[in-house]
Design an enzyme around this catalytic site. Structure first.
Site, PDB file in Angstrom:
ATOM      1  N   PRO A   1      -1.449 -11.274  -3.382  1.00  0.00           N
ATOM      2  CA  PRO A   1      -2.859 -11.023  -3.045  1.00  0.00           C
ATOM      3  C   PRO A   1      -3.258  -9.550  -2.936  1.00  0.00           C
ATOM      4  O   PRO A   1      -3.584  -9.054  -1.841  1.00  0.00           O
ATOM      5  CB  PRO A   1      -3.008 -11.738  -1.700  1.00  0.00           C
ATOM      6  N   CYS A   2      -3.312  -8.862  -4.072  1.00  0.00           N
ATOM      7  CA  CYS A   2      -3.742  -7.463  -4.055  1.00  0.00           C
ATOM      8  C   CYS A   2      -5.214  -7.340  -3.667  1.00  0.00           C
ATOM      9  O   CYS A   2      -5.674  -6.249  -3.313  1.00  0.00           O
ATOM     10  CB  CYS A   2      -3.471  -6.800  -5.402  1.00  0.00           C
TER      11      CYS A   2
END
Length: 348
Positions: free
Chosen positions: A315-316
Site C-alpha cells: 500500500p504505497c
C-alpha cells in the site's frame, strides 16, 4: 487531500479531464441526469449544475444516470459481449474466433479490434494466439508431447505451431526447459481496470492500466525475471480477484495472496515497511525513512515507493507528504484519495 471548488469541477468537466474520474459527478438540473467528468455530452451552463462526491447522493437527490457516459458502471469496464468471448477462450484452448464468427454474433470485427488495441495493445487475433501459446507452453513444460499439444491448440501443421510458439514465447517448443513466462491478465475494479502479472511464486505486478509508464514496468519486469510476459491464466489470479473484491466491499483489511517482488534489498525493505502501515492510517516519507534508521533517506524512500509494482497489496498509497498532501501516486492522485477514503484514512 484534493481541495476542489465547484468552479474547478465545472472546468474539469468542460475539459473532459480524466484525472477527476471517481472524485465527483456532475448533475444537470434541466435534464435530471448526472454524468462522469469525461462525459462527451454537450456541457450545460454553470448555473444549471450541481456536484456530488458519490453516485448514491446524486440518485437520492432525484437524478438518473446518463446513458452516454454510464456513471454507474465501473470505469473502462469490459463490455459483457467481450467478456463472453474471453470466457469461451478460457474454456476451449483450440478455439479460434475469426471475423466471420464475430459477424454471426452480430459483433463488428472492427469494434473488437479497436477495443483490444486500446486495452491490450494488440489485436484480438494476437490476443487469442498469446492465450493459446501460454497454455501450450505450460503443457510442454509439464511433459506433454509437442505434437499432441499442437493438435490440442488447433494446429494441423507442426511447423505452423512451432512458428507461432517461437513468435510468442521467444523460443521453440523443444527449448522450453529453462524458459519461463509471466502470466498477464486484465482485471476489473471499481477504480478502473488493472493489469495483473503472476509467476509460480505469486503476484509480481498489479497496476492500473492507465498508470504512467506502464510499458516500462512490463519491460523491466520481463528483464529482471528473464521471462516473457504472455496473456494467460495463473493459479494466483482467482485468489487475487476475490480478495480485491472483498477489499473494495470493505470486508478485507489484509491480503493473503502470495506476492513476488523484484528489487534491491533497500527497495524490498521499503516495500515490506509499507505493508506494516495499518489500514486506515497514513505515514509520511520522513516517518518511513526514520523507521528504516536513515532519516536522510526521504528521497530514496520516495523513489522506492514510486517503483513499487504491486499497487494496493503493497500500500504505497498510504504514504503522504509531510504537509498532509496526497502526492506521488502513479495511478492518479484521485485513486489515492479514493483508496484512503475506502480505508477510513480520509473521512468526509
Amino acid at each position: 487531500m484534493i481541495k476542489l471548488t465547484e468552479e474547478r469541477m465545472y472546468q474539469a468537466s468542460l475539459e473532459k479531464d480524466s484525472s477527476f474520474e471517481g472524485i465527483y459527478w456532475m448533475a444537470v438540473k434541466t435534464t435530471g441526469i448526472f454524468c462522469r467528468p469525461t462525459c462527451t455530452a454537450r456541457k450545460p451552463k454553470r448555473e444549471n449544475v450541481e456536484f456530488f462526491i458519490n453516485t448514491e447522493k446524486a440518485i437520492e437527490s432525484g437524478y438518473r444516470p446518463c446513458k452516454i457516459c454510464r456513471p454507474l458502471e465501473k470505469l473502462n469496464e469490459t463490455p459483457r459481449y467481450i467478456q463472453d468471448l474471453l470466457d469461451e477462450l478460457q474454456q476451449n484452448e483450440s478455439l479460434k474466433i475469426k471475423d466471420a464468427d464475430l459477424l454471426k454474433r452480430n459483433i463488428e470485427p472492427v469494434t473488437i479490434r479497436r477495443w483490444f488495441l486500446k486495452n491490450h495493445g494488440m489485436t484480438f487475433q494476437s490476443f487469442q494466439r498469446e492465450f493459446r501459446m501460454n497454455k501450450a507452453f505450460k503443457k510442454i513444460k509439464n511433459g506433454e508431447s509437442i505434437i499432441e499439444v499442437a493438435l490440442e491448440s488447433g494446429y494441423e501443421s507442426l511447423s505452423g505451431f512451432n512458428e507461432r510458439f517461437k513468435e510468442v514465447i521467444g523460443t521453440t517448443p523443444k527449448h522450453t526447459g529453462h524458459r519461463t513466462i509471466i502470466d498477464l491478465k486484465r482485471i476489473e475494479t471499481p477504480l478502473g481496470p488493472m493489469f495483473a502479472c503472476a509467476c509460480d511464486e505469486g503476484i509480481c505486478l498489479l497496476e492500473f492500466t492507465d498508470r504512467k509508464n506502464i510499458d516500462r514496468q512490463f519491460v523491466h519486469l520481463s528483464k529482471v525475471m528473464n521471462a516473457e510476459i504472455v496473456q494467460g491464466e495463473n493459479k494466483h489470479f482467482k485468489q487475487l480477484e476475490e480478495e480485491l473484491n472483498e477489499y473494495f466491499d470493505g470486508k478485507r483489511m489484509k491480503f493473503d495472496v502470495p506476492i513476488y517482488t523484484t528489487g534491491t534489498d533497500f527497495q524490498k525493505k521499503v516495500w515490506n515497511l509499507l505493508t506494516e502501515i495499518p489500514t486506515g492510517e497514513t505515514r509520511t516519507y520522513k516517518q518511513q525513512s526514520e523507521v528504516l534508521g536513515n532519516p536522510k533517506a526521504v528521497r530514496a524512500v520516495g523513489t522506492a515507493n514510486g517503483i513499487n509494482k504491486i499497487a494496493i497489496i503493497i500500500p504505497c498509497h498510504r504514504v503522504i507528504g509531510s504537509d498532509g498532501d496526497l502526492v506521488g501516486y502513479a495511478g492518479g492522485i484521485w485513486r489515492k484519495q479514493k483508496l484512503l477514503e475506502l480505508e477510513g484514512a480520509i473521512l468526509f
